[in-house]
Enzyme design. Structure first.
Site, PDB file in Angstrom:
ATOM      1  N   GLY A 240       7.561  -0.925  -1.617  1.00 26.30           N
ATOM      2  CA  GLY A 240       6.181  -1.275  -1.292  1.00 26.30           C
ATOM      3  C   GLY A 240       5.951  -2.124  -0.077  1.00 26.30           C
ATOM      4  O   GLY A 240       4.807  -2.268   0.356  1.00 26.30           O
ATOM      5  N   GLU A 274      13.483  -0.582  -4.085  1.00 23.35           N
ATOM      6  CA  GLU A 274      13.259   0.833  -3.737  1.00 23.35           C
ATOM      7  C   GLU A 274      12.371   0.983  -2.511  1.00 23.35           C
ATOM      8  O   GLU A 274      11.291   1.577  -2.588  1.00 23.35           O
ATOM      9  CB  GLU A 274      12.557   1.531  -4.917  1.00 23.35           C
ATOM     10  CG  GLU A 274      13.228   1.383  -6.255  1.00 23.35           C
ATOM     11  CD  GLU A 274      12.302   1.738  -7.435  1.00 23.35           C
ATOM     12  OE1 GLU A 274      11.109   2.034  -7.220  1.00 23.35           O
ATOM     13  OE2 GLU A 274      12.792   1.721  -8.572  1.00 23.35           O
ATOM     14  N   GLY A 276      10.777   2.482   0.763  1.00 24.21           N
ATOM     15  CA  GLY A 276      10.705   3.775   1.443  1.00 24.21           C
ATOM     16  C   GLY A 276      10.108   3.590   2.830  1.00 24.21           C
ATOM     17  O   GLY A 276      10.787   3.695   3.849  1.00 24.21           O
ATOM     18  N   ARG A 277       8.830   3.247   2.838  1.00 29.17           N
ATOM     19  CA  ARG A 277       8.101   3.133   4.102  1.00 29.17           C
ATOM     20  C   ARG A 277       8.743   2.125   5.057  1.00 29.17           C
ATOM     21  O   ARG A 277       8.842   2.391   6.258  1.00 29.17           O
ATOM     22  CB  ARG A 277       6.664   2.709   3.806  1.00 29.17           C
ATOM     23  CG  ARG A 277       5.734   2.794   5.001  1.00 29.17           C
ATOM     24  CD  ARG A 277       4.399   2.110   4.710  1.00 29.17           C
ATOM     25  NE  ARG A 277       3.828   2.466   3.452  1.00 29.17           N
ATOM     26  CZ  ARG A 277       2.866   3.385   3.268  1.00 29.17           C
ATOM     27  NH1 ARG A 277       2.367   4.021   4.311  1.00 29.17           N
ATOM     28  NH2 ARG A 277       2.405   3.631   2.066  1.00 29.17           N
ATOM     29  N   ARG A 313      -1.787  11.726   6.413  1.00 24.65           N
ATOM     30  CA  ARG A 313      -2.242  10.365   6.108  1.00 24.65           C
ATOM     31  C   ARG A 313      -3.626  10.032   6.662  1.00 24.65           C
ATOM     32  O   ARG A 313      -4.438   9.453   5.944  1.00 24.65           O
ATOM     33  CB  ARG A 313      -1.214   9.328   6.577  1.00 24.65           C
ATOM     34  CG  ARG A 313       0.189   9.529   5.972  1.00 24.65           C
ATOM     35  CD  ARG A 313       1.105   8.329   6.175  1.00 24.65           C
ATOM     36  NE  ARG A 313       0.664   7.209   5.377  1.00 24.65           N
ATOM     37  CZ  ARG A 313       0.009   6.184   5.836  1.00 24.65           C
ATOM     38  NH1 ARG A 313      -0.241   6.073   7.135  1.00 24.65           N
ATOM     39  NH2 ARG A 313      -0.395   5.225   5.038  1.00 24.65           N
ATOM     40  N   TYR A 317      -6.058   9.303   3.575  1.00 25.45           N
ATOM     41  CA  TYR A 317      -6.292   7.876   3.299  1.00 25.45           C
ATOM     42  C   TYR A 317      -7.138   7.212   4.378  1.00 25.45           C
ATOM     43  O   TYR A 317      -7.217   5.994   4.430  1.00 25.45           O
ATOM     44  CB  TYR A 317      -4.967   7.105   3.248  1.00 25.45           C
ATOM     45  CG  TYR A 317      -3.866   7.721   2.433  1.00 25.45           C
ATOM     46  CD1 TYR A 317      -3.973   7.855   1.054  1.00 25.45           C
ATOM     47  CD2 TYR A 317      -2.684   8.142   3.043  1.00 25.45           C
ATOM     48  CE1 TYR A 317      -2.943   8.400   0.314  1.00 25.45           C
ATOM     49  CE2 TYR A 317      -1.646   8.684   2.302  1.00 25.45           C
ATOM     50  CZ  TYR A 317      -1.783   8.813   0.936  1.00 25.45           C
ATOM     51  OH  TYR A 317      -0.752   9.345   0.218  1.00 25.45           O
ATOM     52  N   CYS A 344      -9.081  24.410  10.220  1.00 27.73           N
ATOM     53  CA  CYS A 344     -10.520  24.597   9.992  1.00 27.73           C
ATOM     54  C   CYS A 344     -11.046  23.670   8.911  1.00 27.73           C
ATOM     55  O   CYS A 344     -11.376  24.095   7.797  1.00 27.73           O
ATOM     56  CB  CYS A 344     -10.786  26.052   9.621  1.00 27.73           C
ATOM     57  SG  CYS A 344     -10.224  27.130  10.928  1.00 27.73           S
ATOM     58  N   GLU A 345     -11.061  22.393   9.209  1.00 26.27           N
ATOM     59  CA  GLU A 345     -11.566  21.366   8.299  1.00 26.27           C
ATOM     60  C   GLU A 345     -12.101  20.238   9.173  1.00 26.27           C
ATOM     61  O   GLU A 345     -11.410  19.809  10.105  1.00 26.27           O
ATOM     62  CB  GLU A 345     -10.423  20.748   7.464  1.00 26.27           C
ATOM     63  CG  GLU A 345      -9.726  21.669   6.525  1.00 26.27           C
ATOM     64  CD  GLU A 345     -10.256  21.604   5.102  1.00 26.27           C
ATOM     65  OE1 GLU A 345     -11.139  20.784   4.803  1.00 26.27           O
ATOM     66  OE2 GLU A 345      -9.764  22.410   4.301  1.00 26.27           O
TER      67      GLU A 345
HETATM   68  N1  LLP Z   1       9.264   3.230  -5.957  1.00 30.44           N
HETATM   69  C1  LLP Z   1       8.289   3.891  -6.588  1.00 30.44           C
HETATM   70  C2  LLP Z   1       8.351   4.001  -8.049  1.00 30.44           C
HETATM   71  C3  LLP Z   1       7.237   4.456  -5.860  1.00 30.44           C
HETATM   72  O1  LLP Z   1       6.267   5.087  -6.491  1.00 30.44           O
HETATM   73  C4  LLP Z   1       7.208   4.343  -4.453  1.00 30.44           C
HETATM   74  C5  LLP Z   1       6.144   4.947  -3.653  1.00 30.44           C
HETATM   75  C6  LLP Z   1       8.263   3.652  -3.828  1.00 30.44           C
HETATM   76  C7  LLP Z   1       9.270   3.109  -4.608  1.00 30.44           C
HETATM   77  C8  LLP Z   1       8.349   3.490  -2.345  1.00 30.44           C
HETATM   78  O2  LLP Z   1       7.284   2.731  -1.859  1.00 30.44           O
HETATM   79  P1  LLP Z   1       7.240   2.279  -0.334  1.00 30.44           P
HETATM   80  O3  LLP Z   1       8.348   1.288  -0.141  1.00 30.44           O
HETATM   81  O4  LLP Z   1       7.426   3.477   0.509  1.00 30.44           O
HETATM   82  O5  LLP Z   1       5.902   1.691  -0.172  1.00 30.44           O
HETATM   83  N2  LLP Z   1       1.847   8.731   0.568  1.00 30.44           N
HETATM   84  C9  LLP Z   1       1.416   7.338   0.599  1.00 30.44           C
HETATM   85  C10 LLP Z   1       2.418   6.424  -0.051  1.00 30.44           C
HETATM   86  C11 LLP Z   1       2.735   6.785  -1.486  1.00 30.44           C
HETATM   87  C12 LLP Z   1       3.745   5.859  -2.134  1.00 30.44           C
HETATM   88  C13 LLP Z   1       4.167   6.374  -3.459  1.00 30.44           C
HETATM   89  N3  LLP Z   1       5.157   5.599  -4.152  1.00 30.44           N
HETATM   90  C14 LLP Z   1       1.143   6.955   2.046  1.00 30.44           C
HETATM   91  O6  LLP Z   1       1.330   7.788   2.938  1.00 30.44           O
HETATM   92  O7  LLP Z   1       0.694   5.845   2.324  1.00 30.44           O
END
Ligand code: LLP
Length: 416
Positions: A240, A274, A276-277, A313, A317, A344-345
């Protein structure tokens, strides 16, 4: 955290490769990733937690390209997955199943069985039904599944409502009261071995305070359970951490760790996370070409060859993502453009009101597109998905070929 996309003499570079050369070689639209940036970000998390037993599990959903997973696997990363498909990618890229955390609200029986057979390390269980299903499958396989319950601490992560996951109205996890009951029940399930407790409250968090609130609630539950004889080996604090798209000041992993680790002092819990981003976000850009410029009555449009199907995105969002020229165009007159795709949106835009000095044929790049970019791409309007390229020093490697028309219709049949 900084990245390895820099301007030199008015030209955007990915590490030591000119982005214009990549576009020339592989075409547009095209995602470009930087290996050094991925590595830097992984290490930032690893080092932030160096003082305690820990495991960084990169969230595969953010960017699941095999080369991205391979780079992280080589550094010893674990992985957070949400489907059997993501698990197969991790294994294909050389990742270690024992260092995989399986998250997600809707794991199917086949997915659970496959994950157990492959030796997945931890199952983050999100419901009572899932707990029972996992227990039954593990017993059939004569094994025990190591679990954490994903608890929903009911805190407001103060992020976009679509990416906030820790409120009681969200579908994720189990509430603290239910979690307490389920842990007690799990001690009687022969297919289940309690390992830890998990929470993830949302994405693109800019501040540590929601983490700290969540952790306090989770630790209060840990203490209540300890009084009933349930001990944990690990705590999963979720992902997150946010990134900078515009002028945000996201918390750095080091400061994040410094803020929450004291709460865990003396508890003998391995820390799992965990992200990701924060690992993949600014390790990637989306490169696109200005196909044509269109002057409307009230607005100027730069119609590019990337669209909402390539990068969702902004449409989904209303996310603001930076758009920069790949090469300075000193001959062009600056103007304010809406940067739009050919789909086409009306919602097909990548940026609005952007001051750019461009002419038709110029290249633009969307910055910080490495996370939730390609993975959310679709074939809408029968558009093949973009090529993906990974730069490593002065080398650019094609890590996913652009989709062809044949790829698009594979599996389709007309009636006899
Ligand atoms: N762990 C769990 C259980 C999650 O659901 C997620 C992301 C992460 C870890 C990784 O979170 P991060 O570190 O990436 O924030 N598509 C959206 C973001 C969706 C995130 C979903 N869950 C966007 O483009 O902003």
């Amino acid at each position: 955290m900084s990245d390895h996309f820099v301007r030199r003499d008015g030209a955007l570079h990915a590490e030591d490769v000119a982005v214009a050369d990549i576009a020339q070689r592989f075409g547009t639209p095209c995602y470009v990733y930087s290996r050094a940036t991925l590595e830097r970000h992984y290490r930032a998390f690893d080092q932030a937690l160096a003082g305690v037993p820990h495991q960084v599990c990169y969230a595969v959903k953010a960017n699941s390209n095999l080369a991205v997973l391979q780079v992280l696997a080589k550094l010893g990363s674990g992985f957070d997955i949400v489907s059997a498909g993501e698990l197969r990618r991790v294994l294909m890229a050389g990742g270690d199943a024992a260092r995989v955390v399986f998250s997600g609200v809707g794991k199917t029986a086949e997915e659970l069985r496959f994950a157990l057979e492959q030796g997945v390390g931890i199952f983050n269980v999100e419901s009572e039904s899932e707990l029972r299903r996992l227990d039954a499958i593990a017993r059939q396989l004569h094994t025990r599944a190591a679990i954490a319950l994903r608890v929903n601490p009911d805190v407001d992560a103060k992020t976009h409502p679509y990416i906030s996951t820790g409120l009681k109205q969200n579908k994720f996890g189990v509430d603290l009261v239910t979690a307490e009951r389920l842990y007690l029940e799990a001690t009687h399930l022969p297919g289940i071995q309690i390992s830890g407790i998990a929470s993830h409250i949302g994405s693109q968090l800019l501040d540590v305070s929601p983490y700290l609130d969540a952790l306090d609630r989770v630790l209060a539950l840990v203490d209540r359970l300890a009084a009933k004889g349930i001990e944990f080996e690990h705590i999963d604090v979720g992902g997150g951490l946010g990134v900078r798209y515009r002028d945000e000041q996201p918390t750095e992993p080091e400061d994040w760790a410094r803020a929450f680790l004291p709460k865990l002092a003396g508890r003998n819990l391995k820390v799992m996370t965990e992200p990701g981003r924060a690992i993949a976000g600014n390790a990637g850009i989306l490169v696109m070409r200005v196909e044509l410029i269109k002057h409307g009555e009230t607005r100027h449009f730069a119609v590019v060859d990337a669209a909402m199907n390539d990068l969702l995105r902004p449409s989904l969002y209303q996310a603001w993502m930076d758009i920069v020229p790949v090469q300075d165009n000193t001959a062009a007159k600056p103007a304010t453009y809406d940067v739009v795709g050919p789909v086409c949106e009306t919602g097909d835009w990548l940026g609005k009101d952007r001051e750019l000095a461009i002419t038709e044929g110029d290249l633009l790049a969307v910055r910080t597109a490495g996370a939730y970019g390609f993975v959310m791409a679709s074939n809408y309007n029968s558009r093949g998905r973009a090529a993906e390229v990974m730069v490593d020093g002065d080398h650019a490697h094609l890590v996913r070929a652009r989709e062809t028309f044949e790829d698009l219709v594979r599996g389709e049949r007309v009636l006899p």
